[in-house]
Design a protein around this motif. Structure first.
Motif, PDB file in Angstrom:
ATOM      1  N   ALA A 146       0.832  -1.201   0.000  1.00 56.02           N
ATOM      2  CA  ALA A 146       0.000   0.000   0.000  1.00 56.02           C
ATOM      3  C   ALA A 146       0.865   1.248   0.000  1.00 56.02           C
ATOM      4  O   ALA A 146       1.993   1.248   0.499  1.00 56.02           O
ATOM      5  CB  ALA A 146      -0.914  -0.015   1.227  1.00 56.02           C
ATOM      6  N   THR A 152       0.813  -2.676   5.221  1.00 57.91           N
ATOM      7  CA  THR A 152       0.692  -3.898   4.432  1.00 57.91           C
ATOM      8  C   THR A 152       1.138  -5.061   5.297  1.00 57.91           C
ATOM      9  O   THR A 152       2.153  -4.964   5.988  1.00 57.91           O
ATOM     10  CB  THR A 152       1.566  -3.833   3.168  1.00 57.91           C
ATOM     11  OG1 THR A 152       1.167  -2.717   2.363  1.00 57.91           O
ATOM     12  CG2 THR A 152       1.444  -5.105   2.349  1.00 57.91           C
ATOM     13  N   ILE A 180      -3.483  -5.464   2.011  1.00 59.08           N
ATOM     14  CA  ILE A 180      -3.121  -4.055   2.085  1.00 59.08           C
ATOM     15  C   ILE A 180      -4.282  -3.271   2.678  1.00 59.08           C
ATOM     16  O   ILE A 180      -5.366  -3.811   2.931  1.00 59.08           O
ATOM     17  CB  ILE A 180      -2.737  -3.487   0.711  1.00 59.08           C
ATOM     18  CG1 ILE A 180      -3.982  -3.394  -0.193  1.00 59.08           C
ATOM     19  CG2 ILE A 180      -1.656  -4.315   0.049  1.00 59.08           C
ATOM     20  CD1 ILE A 180      -3.744  -2.563  -1.425  1.00 59.08           C
ATOM     21  N   SER A 181      -4.051  -1.981   2.895  1.00 60.21           N
ATOM     22  CA  SER A 181      -5.035  -1.117   3.536  1.00 60.21           C
ATOM     23  C   SER A 181      -5.525  -0.063   2.564  1.00 60.21           C
ATOM     24  O   SER A 181      -4.925   0.172   1.521  1.00 60.21           O
ATOM     25  CB  SER A 181      -4.406  -0.449   4.759  1.00 60.21           C
ATOM     26  OG  SER A 181      -3.888  -1.407   5.663  1.00 60.21           O
ATOM     27  N   GLY A 182      -6.632   0.555   2.917  1.00 60.84           N
ATOM     28  CA  GLY A 182      -7.102   1.697   2.153  1.00 60.84           C
ATOM     29  C   GLY A 182      -8.417   1.514   1.441  1.00 60.84           C
ATOM     30  O   GLY A 182      -9.057   2.486   1.055  1.00 60.84           O
ATOM     31  N   VAL A 186      -7.466   2.912  -2.851  1.00 57.92           N
ATOM     32  CA  VAL A 186      -6.298   2.404  -3.581  1.00 57.92           C
ATOM     33  C   VAL A 186      -6.779   1.378  -4.593  1.00 57.92           C
ATOM     34  O   VAL A 186      -6.383   0.220  -4.597  1.00 57.92           O
ATOM     35  CB  VAL A 186      -5.252   1.795  -2.618  1.00 57.92           C
ATOM     36  CG1 VAL A 186      -4.526   2.883  -1.864  1.00 57.92           C
ATOM     37  CG2 VAL A 186      -5.901   0.809  -1.642  1.00 57.92           C
ATOM     38  N   SER A 191      -6.790  -5.879  -2.425  1.00 57.25           N
ATOM     39  CA  SER A 191      -6.927  -5.850  -0.970  1.00 57.25           C
ATOM     40  C   SER A 191      -6.305  -7.079  -0.341  1.00 57.25           C
ATOM     41  O   SER A 191      -5.554  -6.993   0.627  1.00 57.25           O
ATOM     42  CB  SER A 191      -8.400  -5.742  -0.577  1.00 57.25           C
ATOM     43  OG  SER A 191      -8.832  -4.416  -0.642  1.00 57.25           O
ATOM     44  N   ALA A 208      -9.236  -4.082  -4.489  1.00 55.57           N
ATOM     45  CA  ALA A 208      -9.361  -3.155  -3.366  1.00 55.57           C
ATOM     46  C   ALA A 208     -10.739  -2.503  -3.318  1.00 55.57           C
ATOM     47  O   ALA A 208     -11.264  -2.216  -2.243  1.00 55.57           O
ATOM     48  CB  ALA A 208      -8.269  -2.098  -3.443  1.00 55.57           C
TER      49      ALA A 208
END
Length: 369
Positions: A146, A152, A180-182, A186, A191, A208
């Motif tokens: 990320a 991450t 990952i984040s967001g 993103v 994701s 994501a």
């Protein structure tokens, strides 16, 4: 894509078992420094570079630290063995910082390496666990970590090639799973994704954008039995996501979520870290379980205090099955998750015998027709 996915899927079901709670205000026996065994301070002239990730070699005891533009290799006593300057990203990205966000030790019969991924888009490396300066670049068609300050997390676990279910191959092998984040912020990322260890080529992923809330933060990832668990912080609440490590589909339609709470009133609600392991003799006795029974230990926080909550893994797994079955039967234990695009409950046709059979199959793969 998400609209065509036959999700059970992504159910939100609350799990609340705050068994052991330690508040920082109650620890008054001695200052923390009195318990210090050893410490490490970077010798670099610019030693204030932030640390982002840590990994452990369970064989040698070596410790690997990923910092901004640096990798540190320490021995088990935190003595510095090696420093690697990884530099800035060689091409423009969000801030050009190479934060070395993801460090994964791979100790398998086929591999003895350290996988490092920084903030440089799709570029990762495999490094020698004994000498982290020895490296081989790996490139991927999608971004692996990320951007910016978004965390991450990852884990190496056994899994099956999803194509195995179409073209039989040679059974299970080890894969790298990453979260990952967001969320939708993103959208060019995945994701949750699964990569081969040999060349880091993408095998399966959840886009994501499926996680519609941008506050989604993947804080920790654990492999346990046939599942991969992702600990997610979202809007100051904690969710535990789960996928089957050998899902026979391209986009992990087996993804399921429950909600975790910690503290007597659920006030400790932001996950920080987690671990799955057996209970000690005293804890097992107090909980009326066997010392070999696995527990989920999770650290939560809410200013100004922190808590450690412990959950029986058999209860955690049961909550997932309750949520899935509740979704099939239309009870309130299985609900659609408003944070996940395409989340829906679908009843199966047929009698209760078929439902029970399907639920047993869900331990391997969740799919509703």
């Amino acid at each position: 894509m998400a609209q065509n996915r036959p999700h059970n899927m992504k159910r939100a079901y609350m799990l609340y078992l705050g068994l052991i709670i330690f508040h920082s205000k109650s620890i008054q026996s001695a200052p923390l420094s009195s318990y210090l065994v050893s410490s490490f301070t970077p010798p670099d002239s610019d030693s204030n570079l932030p640390f982002n990730h840590i990994a452990l070699n369970n064989i040698t005891g070596d410790i690997y630290i990923g910092a901004r533009e640096r990798l540190y290799q320490l021995d088990a006593h935190l003595n510095l063995k090696q420093t690697v300057d990884t530099g800035m990203c060689s091409f423009p990205n969000y801030d050009r910082f190479n934060d070395n966000k993801l460090l994964i030790t791979v100790i398998t019969p086929q591999n003895y390496t350290l996988i490092t991924c920084g903030g440089c888009g799709d570029n990762c490396q495999t490094r020698n666990l004994d000498d982290v300066s020895v490296t081989r670049d790996l490139y991927n068609s999608r971004k692996v970590v990320a951007p910016g300050d978004l965390p991450t997390v990852g884990v190496v676990a056994l899994g099956a090639d999803y194509e195995t279910y179409i073209i039989p191959k040679h059974g299970e092998s080890f894969y790298l799973f990453i979260a990952i984040s967001g969320g939708g912020a993103v959208s060019e990322f995945s994701s949750i994704s699964k990569y081969s260890l040999t060349d880091l080529q993408l095998q399966q992923y959840i886009p994501a954008y499926v996680f519609t809330d941008d506050s989604t933060r993947s804080k920790h990832m654990i492999s346990y039995e046939d599942f991969i668990y992702v600990f997610i912080s979202r809007n100051e609440e904690t969710y535990l996501g789960r996928i089957c490590s050998d899902s026979p589909d391209q986009d992990f339609a087996s993804y399921t979520e429950i909600k975790l709470q910690c503290g007597l009133d659920g006030s400790q609600n932001v996950i920080q870290s987690a671990y799955i392991g057996p209970a000690g003799s005293q804890l097992a006795e107090s909980m009326n379980i066997n010392t070999t029974d696995d527990l989920l230990y999770a650290v939560f926080s809410s200013s100004p205090s922190s808590s450690l909550c412990v959950y029986k893994m058999i209860d955690v797994q049961q909550r997932f099955e309750d949520a899935i079955l509740g979704c099939i039967l239309g009870t309130d234990t299985g609900t659609e998750n408003m944070f996940i695009e395409g989340s829906e409950c679908r009843k199966l046709q047929g009698g209760i015998a078929k439902l029970v059979t399907e639920v047993h199959l869900l331990k391997v793969y969740v799919r509703f027709e």
